[in-house]
Design an enzyme around this catalytic site. Sequence first.
Site, PDB file in Angstrom:
ATOM      1  N   ASP A   1       0.873  -1.167   0.000  1.00 31.03           N
ATOM      2  CA  ASP A   1       0.000   0.000   0.000  1.00 31.03           C
ATOM      3  C   ASP A   1       0.909   1.215   0.000  1.00 31.03           C
ATOM      4  OD1 ASP A   1      -1.664   2.120   0.488  1.00 31.03           O
ATOM      5  OD2 ASP A   1      -2.619   1.277   2.267  1.00 31.03           O
TER       6      ASP A   1
ATOM      7  N   SER B   1       0.503  12.816 -15.198  1.00 28.78           N
ATOM      8  CA  SER B   1      -0.644  12.750 -16.117  1.00 28.78           C
ATOM      9  C   SER B   1      -0.734  14.041 -16.901  1.00 28.78           C
ATOM     10  CB  SER B   1      -1.936  12.552 -15.316  1.00 28.78           C
ATOM     11  OG  SER B   1      -3.076  12.726 -16.126  1.00 28.78           O
TER      12      SER B   1
ATOM     13  N   TYR C   1      -7.761  15.617  -8.563  1.00 28.45           N
ATOM     14  CA  TYR C   1      -6.855  14.703  -9.265  1.00 28.45           C
ATOM     15  C   TYR C   1      -5.842  15.511 -10.065  1.00 28.45           C
ATOM     16  CZ  TYR C   1      -5.127  11.351 -12.679  1.00 28.45           C
ATOM     17  OH  TYR C   1      -4.306  10.581 -13.467  1.00 28.45           O
TER      18      TYR C   1
ATOM     19  N   LYS D   1      -1.600  15.475  -9.552  1.00 29.83           N
ATOM     20  CA  LYS D   1      -0.620  15.203 -10.596  1.00 29.83           C
ATOM     21  C   LYS D   1       0.265  16.419 -10.859  1.00 29.83           C
ATOM     22  CE  LYS D   1      -1.587  10.904 -11.354  1.00 29.83           C
ATOM     23  NZ  LYS D   1      -0.612   9.844 -11.059  1.00 29.83           N
TER      24      LYS D   1
END
Length: 246
Positions: free
Chosen positions: A57, A137, A150, A154
């Site tokens: 994890d 990303s 999100y 990134k």
Amino acid sequence: MRLEGKAAIVTGAGSGFGAGIARKFAAEGARVMVADINAEGAAAIAGEIGGLAHQADVADGTSVAAMAEAALAAFGRIDILVNNAGVTHLPALMEEVSEAEFDRVLAVNARSVYLTARNVVPQMKAQGGGAILNVASTAGVSPRPRLSWYNASKGWMITATEAMAVELAPFGIRVNALAPVAGETPLLASFMGEDTPEMRAKFLATIPIGRFSTPADMGNAACYLCSQEASMVTGTVLRVDGGRCI
């Protein structure tokens, strides 16, 4: 055999882009730890490429420490670290994303980079070098609406890559990032909100090359950045996006 003799950890390698990177690294001669929170997925890819499966994890400090220790025990060194594991929240207005979703995205996409650095960088310094690759990303380069947190995670990853590159260059450690467009991975449906022919067509219309990125695309780009061919490349963000960010 551009990575012959190298030992690598690839997180989130039980599926998607991580699996593509692990496959390419193994094909180029590296010994690969396939790390993933999904033990079955990690075992399947490790079995396919002759790698070492490890359940981890990446948002948990104890788990990341155990991952690094297991890699050192098996390989004796860590030459390459790929921080690929990542998650997203479903498309939503920024104020409607729950606190739990926000925390999960930042823990997996940002805290993991800090945790792996704490556990792997000292080893790389001691051995005189290494390569770290952060899978960011296009969302961190050209943010999309309704994926605000999100996008931000990134963007953080890209800034962290540049900061790490500057600090670690004197130790012979290169740090780069990949910025893929969405691809045929388990996260695709989450990015689009729903996986329908209409949504796919709408998304593909934003990619000039006209297709999604593939795990093989990511493996090829990652192999270059982590090989000696890129010995003068550090702190860069390589867009593997079919022209999406132009």
